[in-house]
Design an enzyme around this catalytic site. Sequence first.
Site, PDB file in Angstrom:
ATOM      1  N   GLU A  16       0.911  -1.330   0.042  1.00 30.98           N
ATOM      2  CA  GLU A  16       0.179  -0.012  -0.093  1.00 30.98           C
ATOM      3  C   GLU A  16       0.660   1.293   0.083  1.00 30.98           C
ATOM      4  OE1 GLU A  16      -3.135  -0.231  -1.151  1.00 30.98           O
ATOM      5  OE2 GLU A  16      -3.703  -1.594   0.481  1.00 30.98           O
TER       6      GLU A  16
ATOM      7  N   GLY B 250     -12.473   2.613  -0.868  1.00 32.45           N
ATOM      8  CA  GLY B 250     -11.194   2.025  -1.296  1.00 32.45           C
ATOM      9  C   GLY B 250     -11.244   0.965  -2.161  1.00 32.45           C
TER      10      GLY B 250
ATOM     11  N   SER C  88     -11.639   1.517  -5.525  1.00 32.91           N
ATOM     12  CA  SER C  88     -11.181   2.026  -6.833  1.00 32.91           C
ATOM     13  C   SER C  88     -12.416   2.092  -7.882  1.00 32.91           C
ATOM     14  CB  SER C  88     -10.194   1.161  -7.577  1.00 32.91           C
ATOM     15  OG  SER C  88      -9.060   1.445  -6.736  1.00 32.91           O
ATOM     16  N   SER C  89     -13.497   2.741  -7.507  1.00 33.88           N
ATOM     17  CA  SER C  89     -14.648   2.842  -8.166  1.00 33.88           C
ATOM     18  C   SER C  89     -14.162   4.091  -9.258  1.00 33.88           C
ATOM     19  CB  SER C  89     -15.899   3.531  -7.615  1.00 33.88           C
ATOM     20  OG  SER C  89     -15.556   4.460  -6.834  1.00 33.88           O
ATOM     21  N   SER C  90     -13.515   4.936  -8.931  1.00 34.72           N
ATOM     22  CA  SER C  90     -13.058   5.919  -9.802  1.00 34.72           C
ATOM     23  C   SER C  90     -11.939   5.343 -10.931  1.00 34.72           C
ATOM     24  CB  SER C  90     -12.409   7.159  -9.465  1.00 34.72           C
ATOM     25  OG  SER C  90     -11.535   6.751  -8.023  1.00 34.72           O
TER      26      SER C  90
ATOM     27  N   ASP D  59      -4.588   1.156  -9.487  1.00 32.28           N
ATOM     28  CA  ASP D  59      -5.839   0.771  -9.541  1.00 32.28           C
ATOM     29  C   ASP D  59      -6.214   0.557 -11.130  1.00 32.28           C
ATOM     30  OD1 ASP D  59      -5.504   1.402  -6.742  1.00 32.28           O
ATOM     31  OD2 ASP D  59      -6.770   3.245  -6.860  1.00 32.28           O
TER      32      ASP D  59
ATOM     33  N   TYR E 148      -3.590  12.655   0.575  1.00 31.48           N
ATOM     34  CA  TYR E 148      -2.803  11.885  -0.453  1.00 31.48           C
ATOM     35  C   TYR E 148      -1.615  12.508  -1.108  1.00 31.48           C
ATOM     36  CZ  TYR E 148      -2.060   7.989  -3.865  1.00 31.48           C
ATOM     37  OH  TYR E 148      -1.557   7.239  -4.586  1.00 31.48           O
TER      38      TYR E 148
END
Length: 386
Positions: free
Chosen positions: A33, A121, A123-125, A169, A219
């Site tokens: 990560e 978390g 990763s839909s985007s 992602d 981030y």
Amino acid sequence: MQSASQAINSFKTHFSGDCRTFFAPGRINLIGEHIDYNDGFVLPAAINKGIWFAIAPNNTNTATFVAADVDEKLSIDLADIKNIEGWQSYVLGVLHILQKEGYIVNGFNCVFGGNVPPGAGLSSSAALEAGLIYCLSELFQLNISRLDMALLAQKAEHAYPGTKCGIMDMFASLHGKKDHCILLDCTSLEFNYFPIVLDKYDWVLINSKVKHSLNDGAYNKRREVASDALSLFQSVNQKITSYRNILPSVVEQFKYALNEEEFKRSLYITQEIERVQAAGKYLQEGNLIEFGKLMYQTHNGLSNLYEVSCPELDYLVTQARFHNAVIGARLMGGGFGGCTINLIEKESRESVVADITASYQNTFGITPEVYVVESSDGVHELLNEQ
Ligand code: GLA
């Protein structure tokens, strides 16, 4: 939205004519990560939750999107693409980047929607960006390779939504393979598939329901500090070209030269790079017990050194540790909320999950959502759907 047929029905409601349908998966990440943008290795897998697209050219110079889950529509002149906040920013970022890189995209109509909870978390985007690029490449014969699609999706994310994300992602969404995870070298972008040997265990996600948003600056700040710290190492020793050349013991030696943030971040990065390599080996050997121990270590690092956890995620991992049946648990993805990923013995899964969710609810007054995910193939067209 739960299926391709829902996407098609919605397309028929909003537009006329036939459409093609595509699926872009979300992802889990077993370990590795915040090191995709720090010269590391990651171990993601595409999952059977994602985004469906129903899409067709419309012979105009306008792109029209329907975001079915929120019932919103956007029509945009392709000669005049600019950023608009919200889901719009993800699709417009894609159009902007494709145009910038010289790809010719004509007018089209597109309905999209999915079952990846946003901000969890998963990763839909990235699924939205990678999926849209794949659809447009198919529709307009752009002949873009999957690797280039991932790189374009990453650029789109940097350009419009503004999160300076790594490659993991979008790469996972495009390169997923059923029953496998991907060991990706984020420097060379070489990768190998590993079977996910689970035998008596399940991967279980527990959604803290604390919504994370990566484009609020925290981030990008992590990325900046990591890069500043690397420059410092390089200024002392020019042979250091990446975090991969630095051992955790070297970070300790440099403690005097780094500020506290730089020290903690770079210590985490170098430790995590080592951990993922060991984790890959354990996975190959089918040694999930040792793999799980590394997951707990990653959580400690993410919480105490990289500082991307929150009380709710720490609580879920602490609760997991009380159960012998949970052999590994950690926060997953960017952090600041979203899901934990847990490796749990199948046999006791239901009782353990019930216990953890009940105590979470008592403490925070939030009912977490639980998903038992399966791995999936990467972005693909659904050829038999009408
Ligand atoms: C987000 C980013 C990824 C990666 C993870 C943390 O999901 O989009 O590139 O950095 O966080 O591992």
